[in-house]
Design a protein around this motif. Structure first.
Motif, PDB file in Angstrom:
ATOM      1  N   ASP A   1       0.867  -1.175   0.000  1.00  0.00           N
ATOM      2  CA  ASP A   1       0.000   0.000   0.000  1.00  0.00           C
ATOM      3  C   ASP A   1       0.905   1.226   0.000  1.00  0.00           C
ATOM      4  N   VAL A   2       0.536   2.223  -0.769  1.00  0.00           N
ATOM      5  CA  VAL A   2       1.295   3.474  -0.797  1.00  0.00           C
ATOM      6  C   VAL A   2       0.299   4.620  -0.767  1.00  0.00           C
TER       7      VAL A   2
ATOM      8  N   ALA B   1      -3.249  -2.118  -8.359  1.00  0.00           N
ATOM      9  CA  ALA B   1      -4.212  -3.212  -8.295  1.00  0.00           C
ATOM     10  C   ALA B   1      -5.529  -2.787  -7.663  1.00  0.00           C
ATOM     11  N   GLY B   2      -5.573  -1.606  -7.063  1.00  0.00           N
ATOM     12  CA  GLY B   2      -6.797  -1.137  -6.428  1.00  0.00           C
ATOM     13  C   GLY B   2      -6.523   0.057  -5.534  1.00  0.00           C
ATOM     14  N   ARG B   3      -7.602   0.508  -4.892  1.00  0.00           N
ATOM     15  CA  ARG B   3      -7.509   1.646  -3.962  1.00  0.00           C
ATOM     16  C   ARG B   3      -8.295   1.341  -2.706  1.00  0.00           C
ATOM     17  N   ARG B   4      -7.802   1.912  -1.626  1.00  0.00           N
ATOM     18  CA  ARG B   4      -8.522   1.860  -0.354  1.00  0.00           C
ATOM     19  C   ARG B   4      -8.829   3.302   0.027  1.00  0.00           C
ATOM     20  N   PRO B   5     -10.065   3.733  -0.220  1.00  0.00           N
ATOM     21  CA  PRO B   5     -10.405   5.132   0.065  1.00  0.00           C
ATOM     22  C   PRO B   5     -10.211   5.496   1.536  1.00  0.00           C
ATOM     23  N   ARG B   6      -9.602   6.659   1.736  1.00  0.00           N
ATOM     24  CA  ARG B   6      -9.437   7.248   3.071  1.00  0.00           C
ATOM     25  C   ARG B   6      -8.752   6.302   4.051  1.00  0.00           C
ATOM     26  N   TYR B   7      -7.859   5.466   3.567  1.00  0.00           N
ATOM     27  CA  TYR B   7      -7.205   4.438   4.373  1.00  0.00           C
ATOM     28  C   TYR B   7      -6.276   5.022   5.436  1.00  0.00           C
TER      29      TYR B   7
ATOM     30  N   VAL C   1      -3.147   0.315  -3.743  1.00  0.00           N
ATOM     31  CA  VAL C   1      -2.635  -1.046  -3.608  1.00  0.00           C
ATOM     32  C   VAL C   1      -1.888  -1.363  -4.895  1.00  0.00           C
ATOM     33  N   MET C   2      -0.629  -1.792  -4.748  1.00  0.00           N
ATOM     34  CA  MET C   2       0.190  -2.122  -5.908  1.00  0.00           C
ATOM     35  C   MET C   2       0.658  -3.568  -5.788  1.00  0.00           C
ATOM     36  N   ARG C   3       0.944  -4.175  -6.948  1.00  0.00           N
ATOM     37  CA  ARG C   3       1.333  -5.588  -6.993  1.00  0.00           C
ATOM     38  C   ARG C   3       2.415  -5.781  -8.038  1.00  0.00           C
ATOM     39  N   VAL C   4       3.338  -6.692  -7.722  1.00  0.00           N
ATOM     40  CA  VAL C   4       4.337  -7.127  -8.701  1.00  0.00           C
ATOM     41  C   VAL C   4       4.365  -8.648  -8.682  1.00  0.00           C
TER      42      VAL C   4
END
Length: 162
Positions: free
Chosen positions: A106-107, A126-132, A142-145
């Motif tokens: 997560d960044v 890969a996605g977002r987490r609003p107001r995390y 959210v990032m993925r490799v």
């Protein structure tokens, strides 16, 4: 640059850097202590002249197909010199040793420097987490490799350089 595995003896120095790097959402001492002693965690520190100037952590349950980069922090005075990239690569190399397929992180959406670093190493959104991130009300990206793809890319880059 001197990277080595972190130990519980590094807790105080890690926490000083944690609080300086993440003033509004730093982990607690207890949380970090748990990470440093967990069989699923692998933390590395960067030292210069005997002083801790960076750290990063991976959470990879042995035998699991995926892992998470928990954190990376570099002292403000040491940023921009490749230390974050070195920590990131050490964490990804450990994920490969543990035969992980995918690594997630997560960044903060408001951290373009970190986002660019991760993208340059093959991470994709890969996605977002609003107001995390609280109390700042900032989204997490959210990032993925994929580790097999990263290994192939690094091998290809090495072949081109030789």
């Amino acid at each position: 640059m001197s990277l080595r595995p972190a130990t519980p003896d590094d807790l105080d120095a890690i926490m000083a850097l944690e609080r300086a790097s993440f003033p509004s959402d730093a982990w607690s001492d207890a949380m970090m202590r748990e990470e440093l002693t967990s069989p699923h965690g692998w933390y590395v520190v960067d030292e210069e002249a005997g002083r801790l100037i960076g750290y990063g952590g991976l959470r990879a349950v042995r035998g699991a197909a995926d892992a998470d980069i928990q954190t990376i922090a570099i002292a403000a005075a040491a940023r921009g010199r490749g230390r974050g990239r070195a920590l990131l690569n050490a964490l990804l190399d450990e994920a490969a040793r543990r035969r992980v397929r995918d690594v997630f992180l997560d960044v903060r959406a408001d951290n373009p420097v970190a986002r660019a670093l991760y993208a340059s190493e093959g991470f994709i959104e890969a996605g977002r987490r609003p107001r995390y991130y609280q109390p700042d009300d900032v989204d997490a990206i959210v990032m993925r490799v994929e580790i097999p793809g990263r290994i192939a890319r690094v091998a290809s880059d090495s072949a081109v350089c030789t």
